[in-house]
Design a protein around this motif. Structure first.
Motif: not given
Length: 70
Positions: A28-33, A35-44, A47-57
């Protein structure tokens, strides 16, 4: 004896889970770097009540994790 065996199994499971978590963090750290992501959250659900499948990595991270094992 059964309790000792169960304790040993539990410890091996914890060790394996720990190794997987370490490997996933590295990927995830390499992939984040890369791909240029600033924040990656664990879907839980807690904690995370809703996410769009289009941003699910998740699938992409799993593929990257599996690829490093080969």
């Amino acid at each position: 004896m059964a309790e000792d065996n169960q304790n040993e199994i539990n410890q091996k499971r914890l060790d394996m889970e720990g190794n997987i978590q370490i490997g996933l963090r590295r990927v995830i750290q390499k992939w984040r770097s890369d791909e240029g992501f600033t924040l990656i959250l664990e879907t839980n659900d807690q904690i995370v009540l809703f996410t769009s499948k289009t941003i699910d990595i998740t699938d992409r991270v799993i593929k990257a994790f599996d690829a490093q094992k080969k």
